[in-house]
Design an enzyme around this catalytic site. Structure first.
Site, PDB file in Angstrom:
ATOM      1  N   HIS A 363       0.790  -1.231   0.000  1.00  0.00           N
ATOM      2  CA  HIS A 363       0.000   0.000   0.000  1.00  0.00           C
ATOM      3  C   HIS A 363       0.816   1.271   0.000  1.00  0.00           C
ATOM      4  O   HIS A 363       0.249   2.356  -0.003  1.00  0.00           O
ATOM      5  CB  HIS A 363      -0.926   0.040   1.214  1.00  0.00           C
ATOM      6  CG  HIS A 363      -2.145  -0.808   1.055  1.00  0.00           C
ATOM      7  ND1 HIS A 363      -3.306  -0.326   0.499  1.00  0.00           N
ATOM      8  CD2 HIS A 363      -2.362  -2.107   1.343  1.00  0.00           C
ATOM      9  CE1 HIS A 363      -4.203  -1.298   0.474  1.00  0.00           C
ATOM     10  NE2 HIS A 363      -3.649  -2.391   0.977  1.00  0.00           N
ATOM     11  N   LYS A 554      -9.081  14.243   3.782  1.00  0.00           N
ATOM     12  CA  LYS A 554      -8.308  13.012   3.879  1.00  0.00           C
ATOM     13  C   LYS A 554      -7.391  13.141   5.090  1.00  0.00           C
ATOM     14  O   LYS A 554      -7.342  14.211   5.711  1.00  0.00           O
ATOM     15  CB  LYS A 554      -7.475  12.785   2.611  1.00  0.00           C
ATOM     16  CG  LYS A 554      -6.660  14.034   2.186  1.00  0.00           C
ATOM     17  CD  LYS A 554      -5.910  13.815   0.875  1.00  0.00           C
ATOM     18  CE  LYS A 554      -6.819  13.876  -0.320  1.00  0.00           C
ATOM     19  NZ  LYS A 554      -6.757  12.694  -1.140  1.00  0.00           N
ATOM     20  N   ARG A 555      -6.669  12.074   5.459  1.00  0.00           N
ATOM     21  CA  ARG A 555      -5.722  12.194   6.562  1.00  0.00           C
ATOM     22  C   ARG A 555      -4.786  13.372   6.339  1.00  0.00           C
ATOM     23  O   ARG A 555      -4.442  13.687   5.197  1.00  0.00           O
ATOM     24  CB  ARG A 555      -4.898  10.899   6.693  1.00  0.00           C
ATOM     25  CG  ARG A 555      -5.638   9.746   7.297  1.00  0.00           C
ATOM     26  CD  ARG A 555      -6.132  10.049   8.674  1.00  0.00           C
ATOM     27  NE  ARG A 555      -5.024  10.102   9.610  1.00  0.00           N
ATOM     28  CZ  ARG A 555      -4.868   9.257  10.624  1.00  0.00           C
ATOM     29  NH1 ARG A 555      -5.763   8.322  10.856  1.00  0.00           N
ATOM     30  NH2 ARG A 555      -3.835   9.353  11.436  1.00  0.00           N
ATOM     31  N   LYS A 560       0.381  14.557   1.387  1.00  0.00           N
ATOM     32  CA  LYS A 560      -0.923  14.879   0.789  1.00  0.00           C
ATOM     33  C   LYS A 560      -1.083  16.385   0.568  1.00  0.00           C
ATOM     34  O   LYS A 560      -2.032  16.840  -0.060  1.00  0.00           O
ATOM     35  CB  LYS A 560      -2.055  14.346   1.662  1.00  0.00           C
ATOM     36  CG  LYS A 560      -2.126  12.809   1.689  1.00  0.00           C
ATOM     37  CD  LYS A 560      -3.236  12.344   2.621  1.00  0.00           C
ATOM     38  CE  LYS A 560      -3.341  10.834   2.734  1.00  0.00           C
ATOM     39  NZ  LYS A 560      -4.145  10.227   1.656  1.00  0.00           N
ATOM     40  N   THR A 662      -8.424   6.661  -2.779  1.00  0.00           N
ATOM     41  CA  THR A 662      -9.769   6.199  -3.113  1.00  0.00           C
ATOM     42  C   THR A 662     -10.746   7.358  -2.947  1.00  0.00           C
ATOM     43  O   THR A 662     -11.817   7.358  -3.555  1.00  0.00           O
ATOM     44  CB  THR A 662     -10.215   5.033  -2.211  1.00  0.00           C
ATOM     45  OG1 THR A 662      -9.952   5.379  -0.850  1.00  0.00           O
ATOM     46  CG2 THR A 662      -9.492   3.758  -2.571  1.00  0.00           C
ATOM     47  N   LYS A 666     -14.267   8.537  -5.091  1.00  0.00           N
ATOM     48  CA  LYS A 666     -15.582   8.852  -4.522  1.00  0.00           C
ATOM     49  C   LYS A 666     -16.055  10.224  -4.980  1.00  0.00           C
ATOM     50  O   LYS A 666     -17.230  10.409  -5.314  1.00  0.00           O
ATOM     51  CB  LYS A 666     -15.513   8.840  -2.985  1.00  0.00           C
ATOM     52  CG  LYS A 666     -15.099   7.524  -2.366  1.00  0.00           C
ATOM     53  CD  LYS A 666     -14.851   7.743  -0.858  1.00  0.00           C
ATOM     54  CE  LYS A 666     -13.985   6.656  -0.269  1.00  0.00           C
ATOM     55  NZ  LYS A 666     -13.418   7.045   1.037  1.00  0.00           N
TER      56      LYS A 666
HETATM   57  C1  LIG Z   1     -12.130   7.265   1.376  1.00  0.00           C
HETATM   58  C2  LIG Z   1     -11.728   7.665   2.724  1.00  0.00           C
HETATM   59  C3  LIG Z   1     -10.386   7.903   3.020  1.00  0.00           C
HETATM   60  C4  LIG Z   1      -9.300   7.792   1.983  1.00  0.00           C
HETATM   61  O1  LIG Z   1      -9.147   9.033   1.339  1.00  0.00           O
HETATM   62  P1  LIG Z   1      -7.882   9.363   0.420  1.00  0.00           P
HETATM   63  O2  LIG Z   1      -8.242  10.663  -0.194  1.00  0.00           O
HETATM   64  O3  LIG Z   1      -7.787   8.267  -0.606  1.00  0.00           O
HETATM   65  O4  LIG Z   1      -6.706   9.443   1.302  1.00  0.00           O
HETATM   66  C5  LIG Z   1     -10.052   8.286   4.307  1.00  0.00           C
HETATM   67  N1  LIG Z   1     -10.993   8.425   5.264  1.00  0.00           N
HETATM   68  C6  LIG Z   1     -12.297   8.223   5.022  1.00  0.00           C
HETATM   69  C7  LIG Z   1     -13.285   8.404   6.108  1.00  0.00           C
HETATM   70  C8  LIG Z   1     -12.713   7.835   3.744  1.00  0.00           C
HETATM   71  O5  LIG Z   1     -14.006   7.610   3.513  1.00  0.00           O
END
Ligand SMILES: *Cc1c(COP(=O)(O)O)cnc(C)c1O
Length: 819
Positions: A363, A554-555, A560, A662, A666
């Protein structure tokens, strides 16, 4: 005894109402008049659960009769979110339940709001595991999640004076209607102790593992229903319980135990999820968690296998085990121990079975996230396993020496053991050697795995490497999270997309259909209103749904680049207050995300964004054009509300650092346009939606590599020569955003200009500012913008986790749907 086989509960309105009343009365001992909202939640959940179990028994019978191969997805994290709404959606009972409850005076939405997320994960990796479970069940594949039943999930995030404060997530405090404890299937796991080197009667080496402590792993099962309800699989999570009655007298030789501090009592093993994302936890308790988890899992998987078969040579044709990153890689040594020590299989036979059973998913390429454990710690926690790892390594290196005699550098590079002051076990090498497949999670990531992270292994076993681009489940992330858009899509092209997301392609024909575009924008507008309400409630900021909603959720991690987003916000602010230049498109900048509690820079970034928000939102001129909100406690439930309300999706990691992402998928699926770098799955999103329907900026992987390896990159040059860059960085070196805390953000200036800027914020800044101007121009023409939105939604079909799972099933597991 009467058999209940083939029994299935009814779903008429009356039946649903009756069963909820029954559970309230007889499972919870409450009558309607006294019931609290949580008790009603429980009663409804139990009613839904009854229906899940009918289908679970049917599913299991089908699997049994088919003699199917089963897939076990081992993951330290499952970021599930809430269960009730999703289960109702997948059972296609959402509307009938909603109505039935309404007639009883209960608002289903209100009931759902009173419950906590199952937040047993940090971010993308844990959410991927959750999406995979949904796809496995929807596709009718016998696939089981295995993990840890953390008593405390991911911490809750609050802000205090702009700083992140963590509080604990006691999600099981009020019990959980979706979990069934299976104490009768508990496993016993030995921990710690030492190895006595002995021989058996034939004179063969037969080590004895002595003086261990025994821990009990109690499984908790959660039913996972696929869309349509035909298949119900399970997620099995283990809780650690102490077992005084099994404890042997511990070897208590003073020094031996003194040497290892924070000795762990067994109940603590499953107490809490480690909140570090893309970073090695490196603590004794974490290693114990990993070992406990795989020891329980392998025992359980073997028990299930042995119920139907007695010959371990059949194991790889009946069992596939997928390792979600290296956290469960000790499962390889555990299966070897089980076969060799407990079932007396010869090493070669056991190894062949093991190798054919495991697949490993990588990952990350970030060095700080690659797992390594000191040999001394491994020996303390699982001495027999360390011994087995050494034997695996000895045989592996022997192979290498035969094929490439004399190449000592190669042997050093590929060895499972890293030499040095402190010898360490490289978990990725263990996973690589013990699996028949290793995959990356996006095309670029897999190429970088081959060329940079594991090049020697690629030379050795090119056929083991394969790519499986991540995906997300359209059930939770479109059907359930965005009912407005789902209904519009279904009215336009039918509902086939829910099971086959590629059908969204048919929407492309409507990219210039005025009526459709109008409907689409009305849905977006309604979602933005819903999001504005959440922002008001949780971030205490009033925002205008007519502005462009620009989201970075995101985190929080340097790679990032939330900091890059903050530099852009500062730029817009400075243009207004210094130049009197007002943007044509007013924007609302929405941030969300948690920082690992020990990650200082990430926590500083949170404070910085909160300060920028306070200053901008209070400025009489700027606040009409720029508004900033940091939504606290980002989690699945919050993501389900933020993502459908986004106009712009920020996917701006430094090229070569985000394995896949991911969140990017979304957002695109929900009709946001991506501003992104050529990184991870952004590249594949660009290829699918078309270069003209996405905003790409910045250096690509080769460009970043040239900056890193060349001599010419110096952020000072950009600072000196680009007035916009200079002004932005000067604003942070001064006190514009920290008027009452002078010097607080000087670190930004130093970090980016003196600190080598290893994530190349400054290098990508001019191109980022420029692409944001393109975004503004595009947003001004509503129908052009809406056309891009349609072309995005229509081309996200490939990012369904159904596609991902079908590829794993075909290429790695050798299984198919058992329908
Ligand atoms: C999809 C998702 C992530 C992953 O987000 P990235 O932009 O791919 O880092 C992290 N936290 C939550 C709650 C998510 O739904």
């Amino acid at each position: 005894m009467k058999s209940f086989d083939g029994m299935r509960l009814e779903n008429t309105q009356e039946a649903l109402q009756a069963v909820v009343s029954h559970h309230l009365r007889y499972s919870l001992g409450r009558d309607w008049k006294m019931a609290t909202i949580r008790e009603i939640y429980w009663a409804i959940s139990l009613a839904v659960r009854d229906r899940l179990f009918d289908r679970l028994f049917e599913t299991e019978k089908r699997y049994q009769q088919g003699g199917v191969k089963r897939v076990y997805y081992l993951s330290m994290e499952f970021l599930m979110g809430r269960a009730l709404g999703n289960n109702l959606c997948n059972l296609k009972l959402f509307d009938s339940f909603k109505q039935a409850m309404e007639e009883m005076g209960v608002d289903l939405e209100e009931v759902r709001e009173c419950t906590a997320d199952a937040a047993l994960g940090n971010g993308g990796l844990g959410r991927l595991a959750a999406c995979f479970l949904d796809s496995l069940a929807t596709l009718g594949i016998p696939g089981y999640g295995y993990g840890i039943n953390y008593e405390f999930g991911h911490f809750k995030q609050e802000f205090s004076h702009g700083y992140q404060r963590e509080t604990s997530d006691n999600w099981l405090k009020r019990g959980n209607p979706w979990q069934i404890a299976r104490p009768d299937e508990a496993c016993l796991v030995p921990l710690f102790g030492r190895i006595l080197h002995t021989h058996d009667r034939k004179g063969d080496y037969s080590p004895m593992w002595l003086d261990w402590e025994m821990v009990v792993g109690v499984p908790f099962d959660m039913p996972i229903v696929g869309y349509g309800g035909e298949t119900v699989n399970t997620l099995r999570l283990f809780s650690a319980k102490s077992s005084e009655e099994f404890d042997v007298e511990i070897f208590n030789d003073g020094d031996y135990h003194e040497a290892v501090k924070n000795k762990i009592s067994s109940e603590n093993i499953s107490k809490v999820l480690y909140p570090s994302d893309s970073f090695r936890a490196g603590r004794l308790l974490r290693l114990v968690q990993e070992y406990f988890f795989v020891a329980c899992s392998i025992r359980d998987i073997a028990t299930i296998f042995l119920r139907s078969y007695d010959n371990f040579d059949l194991f790889p044709s009946k069992v596939a085990i997928q390792l979600n990153d290296t956290h469960p890689a000790l499962a390889i040594s555990e299966l070897m121990r089980f076969l060799v020590d407990e079932h007396a299989l010869p090493w070669e036979r056991a190894w062949s079975i093991t190798e054919r059973t495991f697949g490993y998913t990588n990952h990350t390429l970030l060095p700080e996230a690659l797992e390594k454990w000191p040999v001394s710690l491994m020996e303390y926690v699982a001495p027999r396993h360390l011994q087995i790892i050494y034997e695996i390594n000895r045989r592996f290196l022997e192979q290498i020496t035969v094929r490439w005699p004399g190449d000592e550098a190669l042997v050093r590079n590929v060895s499972i053991i890293e030499e040095g002051d402190e010898k360490q076990v490289r978990m990725s090498h263990l996973a690589m050697v013990g699996s028949h497949s290793v995959n990356g999670v996006a095309a670029l990531h897999t190429e970088l795995l081959k060329s940079h992270l594991l090049p020697d292994f690629y030379k050795l076993w090119p056929k083991k490497f394969n790519n499986k681009t991540n995906g997300v489940t359209p059930r939770r992330w479109l059907l359930k999270a965005n009912p407005g858009l789902s209904d519009l899509i279904t009215e336009t092209i039918g509902d086939g997309w829910i099971r086959d997301l590629r059908k969204l392609k048919a929407l492309e024909a409507y990219a210039e259909d005025a009526g459709f575009l109008e409907g689409l924008m009305a849905v977006k507008r309604a979602n933005k209103e819903r999001l504005a309400t959440l922002i008001k409630r949780d971030a205490h900021v009033t925002v205008d749904p007519d502005t462009l909603f620009d989201v970075h959720a995101k985190r929080i991690h340097e790679y990032k680049r939330q900091l890059l987003k903050a530099l852009h916000v500062a730029h817009q602010f400075l243009q207004i207050i210094d130049d009197g230049k007002y943007p044509e498109v007013p924007r609302t900048y929405i941030f969300a995300g948690k920082a690992a509690p020990g990650y200082k820079v990430a926590k500083q970034i949170i404070k910085l964004i909160n300060n920028v928000a306070a200053v901008v939102n209070a400025h009489p001129k700027a606040r009409e054009y720029v508004r900033v909100a940091f939504v606290p406690d980002y989690r699945v439930t919050v993501a389900e509300k933020i993502i459908p309300g986004a106009d712009v999706s920020e996917q701006i990691s430094t090229a070569g650092t985000e394995a896949s992402g991911t969140g990017n998928m979304k957002f695109a699926m929900n009709g946001a346009l991506t501003v992104g770098t050529c990184d991870g799955a952004n590249i594949e999103i660009m290829n699918e939606v078309g270069r003209e329907n996405i905003f790409i900026f910045g250096h690509d992987v080769e460009g970043i590599r040239a900056l890193r390896e060349g001599r010419e990159y110096n952020p000072w040059d950009l600072y000196e020569n680009d007035p916009a860059v200079k002004r932005i960085l000067d604003a942070f070196s001064g006190d514009l955003f920290c008027p009452v805390e002078p010097g607080l953000f000087r670190w930004v200036f130093e970090h980016l200009l003196y600190g080598r800027d290893i994530y190349y914020h400054v290098a990508d800044l001019p191109s980022y500012l420029s692409v944001q101007e393109d975004v503004d121009r595009c947003f001004l023409d509503t129908s052009t913008w809406a056309g891009h939105v349609v072309r995005n939604i229509a081309n996200t079909g490939t990012f369904s986790s159904d596609r991902t799972i079908l590829e794993y099933a075909r290429d790695i597991w050798g299984v198919g749907p058992a329908l």
